[in-house]
Design a protein around this motif. Structure first.
Motif, PDB file in Angstrom:
ATOM      1  N   UNK A 100     128.903 120.513   1.116  1.00  0.00           N
ATOM      2  CA  UNK A 100     127.466 120.823   1.201  1.00  0.00           C
ATOM      3  C   UNK A 100     127.206 121.883   2.265  1.00  0.00           C
ATOM      4  N   UNK A 101     128.102 121.966   3.271  1.00  0.00           N
ATOM      5  CA  UNK A 101     127.983 123.044   4.253  1.00  0.00           C
ATOM      6  C   UNK A 101     128.208 124.401   3.606  1.00  0.00           C
ATOM      7  N   UNK A 102     129.199 124.492   2.713  1.00  0.00           N
ATOM      8  CA  UNK A 102     129.385 125.724   1.954  1.00  0.00           C
ATOM      9  C   UNK A 102     128.195 125.978   1.044  1.00  0.00           C
ATOM     10  N   UNK A 103     127.589 124.898   0.559  1.00  0.00           N
ATOM     11  CA  UNK A 103     126.423 125.039  -0.305  1.00  0.00           C
ATOM     12  C   UNK A 103     125.252 125.697   0.402  1.00  0.00           C
ATOM     13  N   UNK A 104     125.170 125.547   1.729  1.00  0.00           N
ATOM     14  CA  UNK A 104     124.087 126.197   2.484  1.00  0.00           C
ATOM     15  C   UNK A 104     124.167 127.706   2.323  1.00  0.00           C
ATOM     16  N   UNK A 105     125.349 128.270   2.573  1.00  0.00           N
ATOM     17  CA  UNK A 105     125.514 129.716   2.439  1.00  0.00           C
ATOM     18  C   UNK A 105     125.521 130.137   0.974  1.00  0.00           C
ATOM     19  N   UNK A 106     126.034 129.279   0.102  1.00  0.00           N
ATOM     20  CA  UNK A 106     126.044 129.581  -1.331  1.00  0.00           C
ATOM     21  C   UNK A 106     124.629 129.752  -1.866  1.00  0.00           C
ATOM     22  N   UNK A 107     123.748 128.840  -1.513  1.00  0.00           N
ATOM     23  CA  UNK A 107     122.365 128.950  -1.984  1.00  0.00           C
ATOM     24  C   UNK A 107     121.655 130.145  -1.351  1.00  0.00           C
ATOM     25  N   UNK A 108     122.002 130.477  -0.108  1.00  0.00           N
ATOM     26  CA  UNK A 108     121.439 131.692   0.497  1.00  0.00           C
ATOM     27  C   UNK A 108     121.865 132.934  -0.285  1.00  0.00           C
ATOM     28  N   UNK A 109     123.142 132.954  -0.716  1.00  0.00           N
ATOM     29  CA  UNK A 109     123.618 134.084  -1.507  1.00  0.00           C
ATOM     30  C   UNK A 109     122.895 134.165  -2.849  1.00  0.00           C
ATOM     31  N   UNK A 110     122.710 133.024  -3.500  1.00  0.00           N
ATOM     32  CA  UNK A 110     121.994 133.015  -4.773  1.00  0.00           C
ATOM     33  C   UNK A 110     120.534 133.414  -4.595  1.00  0.00           C
ATOM     34  N   UNK A 186     137.747 133.660   3.820  1.00  0.00           N
ATOM     35  CA  UNK A 186     137.564 134.510   2.641  1.00  0.00           C
ATOM     36  C   UNK A 186     136.317 134.117   1.860  1.00  0.00           C
ATOM     37  N   UNK A 187     136.089 132.813   1.733  1.00  0.00           N
ATOM     38  CA  UNK A 187     134.907 132.338   1.013  1.00  0.00           C
ATOM     39  C   UNK A 187     133.625 132.755   1.721  1.00  0.00           C
ATOM     40  N   UNK A 188     133.593 132.574   3.047  1.00  0.00           N
ATOM     41  CA  UNK A 188     132.422 132.992   3.812  1.00  0.00           C
ATOM     42  C   UNK A 188     132.209 134.502   3.735  1.00  0.00           C
ATOM     43  N   UNK A 189     133.312 135.244   3.793  1.00  0.00           N
ATOM     44  CA  UNK A 189     133.201 136.707   3.732  1.00  0.00           C
ATOM     45  C   UNK A 189     132.668 137.160   2.380  1.00  0.00           C
ATOM     46  N   UNK A 190     133.104 136.496   1.308  1.00  0.00           N
ATOM     47  CA  UNK A 190     132.630 136.851  -0.029  1.00  0.00           C
ATOM     48  C   UNK A 190     131.132 136.593  -0.164  1.00  0.00           C
ATOM     49  N   UNK A 191     130.697 135.410   0.256  1.00  0.00           N
ATOM     50  CA  UNK A 191     129.272 135.079   0.156  1.00  0.00           C
ATOM     51  C   UNK A 191     128.433 135.993   1.054  1.00  0.00           C
ATOM     52  N   UNK A 192     128.951 136.286   2.246  1.00  0.00           N
ATOM     53  CA  UNK A 192     128.226 137.184   3.148  1.00  0.00           C
ATOM     54  C   UNK A 192     128.118 138.582   2.547  1.00  0.00           C
ATOM     55  N   UNK A 223     112.959 141.433   6.299  1.00  0.00           N
ATOM     56  CA  UNK A 223     114.386 141.693   6.093  1.00  0.00           C
ATOM     57  C   UNK A 223     115.164 141.458   7.380  1.00  0.00           C
ATOM     58  N   UNK A 224     114.625 141.923   8.517  1.00  0.00           N
ATOM     59  CA  UNK A 224     115.305 141.751   9.803  1.00  0.00           C
ATOM     60  C   UNK A 224     115.450 140.267  10.154  1.00  0.00           C
ATOM     61  N   UNK A 225     114.388 139.490   9.941  1.00  0.00           N
ATOM     62  CA  UNK A 225     114.440 138.052  10.250  1.00  0.00           C
ATOM     63  C   UNK A 225     115.480 137.358   9.382  1.00  0.00           C
ATOM     64  N   UNK A 226     115.530 137.717   8.103  1.00  0.00           N
ATOM     65  CA  UNK A 226     116.510 137.102   7.207  1.00  0.00           C
ATOM     66  C   UNK A 226     117.940 137.426   7.627  1.00  0.00           C
ATOM     67  N   UNK A 227     118.184 138.679   8.021  1.00  0.00           N
ATOM     68  CA  UNK A 227     119.532 139.065   8.435  1.00  0.00           C
ATOM     69  C   UNK A 227     119.943 138.358   9.728  1.00  0.00           C
ATOM     70  N   UNK A 228     119.017 138.234  10.671  1.00  0.00           N
ATOM     71  CA  UNK A 228     119.320 137.512  11.911  1.00  0.00           C
ATOM     72  C   UNK A 228     119.610 136.040  11.607  1.00  0.00           C
ATOM     73  N   UNK A 229     118.813 135.443  10.724  1.00  0.00           N
ATOM     74  CA  UNK A 229     119.001 134.049  10.365  1.00  0.00           C
ATOM     75  C   UNK A 229     120.363 133.823   9.712  1.00  0.00           C
ATOM     76  N   UNK A 230     120.755 134.714   8.825  1.00  0.00           N
ATOM     77  CA  UNK A 230     122.045 134.593   8.153  1.00  0.00           C
ATOM     78  C   UNK A 230     123.183 134.768   9.148  1.00  0.00           C
TER      79      UNK A 230
END
Length: 292
Positions: A100-110, A186-192, A223-230
């Motif tokens: 579910x931790x990976x799901x956090x970044x996964x849903x951000x990517x989607x 690698x997974x984090x880098x791909x989603x990022x 856009x700036x806030x989203x990038x800082x948050x990510x």
């Protein structure tokens, strides 16, 4: 205390770390669960909101955050209390939290891809996204689960069945080997990369259409806030994966600092993403006031 010059008792450091993390997880879980319940209740009761993909993705994202924090309370609680839990239970709880931790970044990517399609392909994207959103979500979750199960089987093959079913005083983590760390990076880098490419394309389209001119401060600030948050999500995780587990005052303080930054980002995710929607914001504020 330095691991290179003195005897290093990693168990003591892990228990001390777990005790500190439980308190942070309880606060983050309480806040995230409150927001998650409110957002899902609002979206589920409004047909118009329920049809929009960004709100569906937001609900999944908040469910990942609250589940991650809740499982963190359980896992770190077992560690801090030396509960003598079965090794298999420790692995299952940690594996679920990792997924579910990976799901956090996964849903951000989607969510970033969905924003790109909505902004850059406003005529074609709605029909495609509406018809494929649940299939895409199911496929993404199946990929994450399959990857972690495979890594789980590879790294959990050494202990005997008796050892796996036996109790241990301090819950060890799995997926902490070199292969798992490399796969995680690698997974984090791909989603990022997906997120950054989507935002670059959004910025290019917005600049072409005049949305990012000097007078439109709000668009550039969003856009700036989203990038800082990510970045608050990704950078602590990458550093943590790269360092691994080490004992000593320096590594203990660094680990807690990175964890604090990550937890801070989780707590403010609902404010950054959920309140960007005016329709959701207008309905969410009365809910939150009533719940508080």
């Amino acid at each position: 205390m330095n691991a290179s010059s003195e005897h290093c008792n990693i168990s003591d450091w892990l228990r001390l770390e777990a005790t500190a993390k439980v308190s942070v997880y309880v606060i983050a879980c309480s806040f995230a669960t409150l927001i998650t319940v409110a957002v899902i209740a609002v979206v589920s009761r409004d047909v118009r909101l329920r049809k929009e993909s960004r709100h569906i993705l937001l609900c999944h994202h908040l469910l990942c955050i609250s589940s991650y924090c809740g499982l963190g309370v359980v896992f770190q609680g077992m560690r801090a209390s030396l509960a003598n839990s079965p090794l298999l239970l420790c692995w299952l709880v940690f594996g679920a939290q990792l997924s579910v931790g990976e799901g956090i970044l996964l849903t951000l990517a989607l969510m970033a891809v969905n924003s790109y399609l909505t902004i850059c392909w406003p005529l074609k994207s709605p029909s495609f996204v509406d018809s494929a959103k649940y299939k895409i979500l199911a496929g993404a979750w199946a990929t994450v689960t399959l990857k972690n199960v495979c890594l789980f089987l590879v790294e959990g093959a050494d202990p005997t069945p008796a050892a796996i079913l036996g109790s241990v005083p301090l819950c060890p983590v799995i997926l902490n080997g070199t292969a798992a760390r490399v796969t995680g990076i690698l997974s984090l880098s791909l989603l990022l990369s997906v997120i950054l490419v989507s935002y670059c394309l959004i910025y290019r389209e917005g600049k072409r259409a005049g949305h990012f001119n000097r007078s439109n401060i709000k668009a550039r600030r969003t856009v700036l806030i989203h990038l800082v948050q990510i970045s608050l999500h990704v950078m602590p995780t990458l550093i943590f994966i790269g360092l691994g587990k080490k004992c000593g005052v320096f590594f203990f303080a660094l680990n807690l600092m990175l964890f604090g930054v990550f937890a801070f980002a989780q707590c403010f995710n609902p404010l950054v993403y959920g309140l960007q929607s005016r329709a959701l914001k207008s309905k969410l504020c009365p809910w939150l006031c009533a719940m508080v």
